[in-house]
Structure formats: structure tokens, C-alpha cells
Design an enzyme around this catalytic site. Sequence first.
Site, PDB file in Angstrom:
ATOM      1  CB  SER A 146      -0.886  -0.005   1.253  1.00 45.36           C
ATOM      2  OG  SER A 146      -1.512   1.250   1.449  1.00 45.36           O
ATOM      3  CE1 TYR A 159      -3.912  -1.896   5.446  1.00 48.14           C
ATOM      4  CE2 TYR A 159      -3.218   0.317   4.818  1.00 48.14           C
ATOM      5  CZ  TYR A 159      -3.669  -0.936   4.466  1.00 48.14           C
ATOM      6  OH  TYR A 159      -3.884  -1.247   3.147  1.00 48.14           O
TER       7      TYR A 159
END
Length: 247
Positions: A146, A159
Site C-alpha cells: 500500500s 496498518y
Amino acid sequence: MPNPSTTVAPKVVLITGASSGIGEATARRLASAGHHVVLGARRTGRLSALTQDIEARGGSAFAHVLDVTDPAGVRSFVAAAHSRYGRVDVLVNNAGIMPLSRLDALRIDEWNRMIDVNLRGVLHGIAAVLPLMQAQRSGHIVNISSVSGLRVDPTAAVYSATKHAVRALSEGLRQESREVRVTVISPGLTRSELTASIGDSGIKDAVETQMGIAIPATAIGEAVLYAIDQPADVDVNELVVRPTAQG
């Protein structure tokens, strides 16, 4: 109907988290290009429907239930693919969750779940396919990270930590490999079901507001196809794919 490349032989491609979002879009795109896709996820009903739709369009697909947090289950997924096709050419480690929250909210169960799915899940996939690929003297591991693996934002500390770790794993594996190719793909804002796992309603609303500029999951499927269709001596190590409007 599939549109296979005139220069790339069909590959056996295993995709985790294939029941929706980036995983589903990648499966559809790779199947349309003539590759054999092996679909893994927990939602077997969705997997079955996706498999039937791909095959109805002339593609090659096979589904197998998968929970990436279970090492034995991941080994079973890979073994089923190998038994069916006789080889495993590509693993797309795509399964992931994103329950964003501030650290002081102390959502420890969510932290642990992200570590289990986003990090341990990738490790379980690598462990299951690497011996086969080394025996074949060829293979390709594609890890979906990501842009949060390139930066850290408020509410995304854990995250981001898991996605930074995926990039580190990918680079370490690349340096250890001479016959197995390694690619890490870092999507920006992409339409998927990731926001559904956000338990804080205020954070969820804020993220969903940003999704107005999100790119379709098909954009990431195209990036995966580009990486795996390169000649065997070309290793595309990292791709960052984000909306033009994303800061």
C-alpha cells in the site's frame, strides 16, 4: 474471451483474498489474458460465483477455501493448485484488512488481526510456495502492499507498520533470490471493501469521503499482469499505483 499474449505462455497464478476488490479484479484480468487463476478466500460462495463467471467467459479458474492466517490452510491451498496443474508459477499475496484507528483507542484485537492477515498471511504464502518455486527453478511472488507502506498517517500507524513490513519482506526475499522474481505493488486509494473493516464510524466516514478520487481495482490488476508478463530475466521489483489526484 481470453486474450492471451502472443509471447507469454499461460501461467498458474494463485491469488489470495480473491473474493472481492483487488483480488477479484486481478483474477478477472489475468484470466482474460489466458492465465490459469487459482482463487483463495474465506467466502466460498463468492469464490464459486467468480469461478463460474470467469469460466463462462472462456477463462480458466479454480477455487479453494483459504484463510491466510492458518499456515496449514495456506499449504493446502498451494497443494491443491499444484495437484491440479502440476506447477505454481505466481503467488499474488493480496489478502488484507484495514481497521484504522488511533493508537490511543487501544483496539488491540484489531491490531493483532492486521498483523495476522497483512503480515503473517504474506509469510505463510511465501513459506508455502517458495520450496516449489525453488524446485522448479522459477516462480514469481507478488506482494500487495500500500502507499501506507511508504508513509504513515494518523489512524494508520499499525496498518502502515504491516505494509512497511511487507515491503521489507519483499526486498529481503528479492535479495535472497536468483530464480524467483519478487514484486511489491503499492496501491493508493482504490475502490474495494477495505473500509468495511473500520470500526470507528468517524474515521470510516472520513476515509469513505476521500474515496471519491479512488481508482478502480482493475488498475491494480493491470499492474500485476504487467509484472508477471515480463520476460523471465526481467524482475519488476516495485510499482506504486495511485490516483492522479491523490496527494
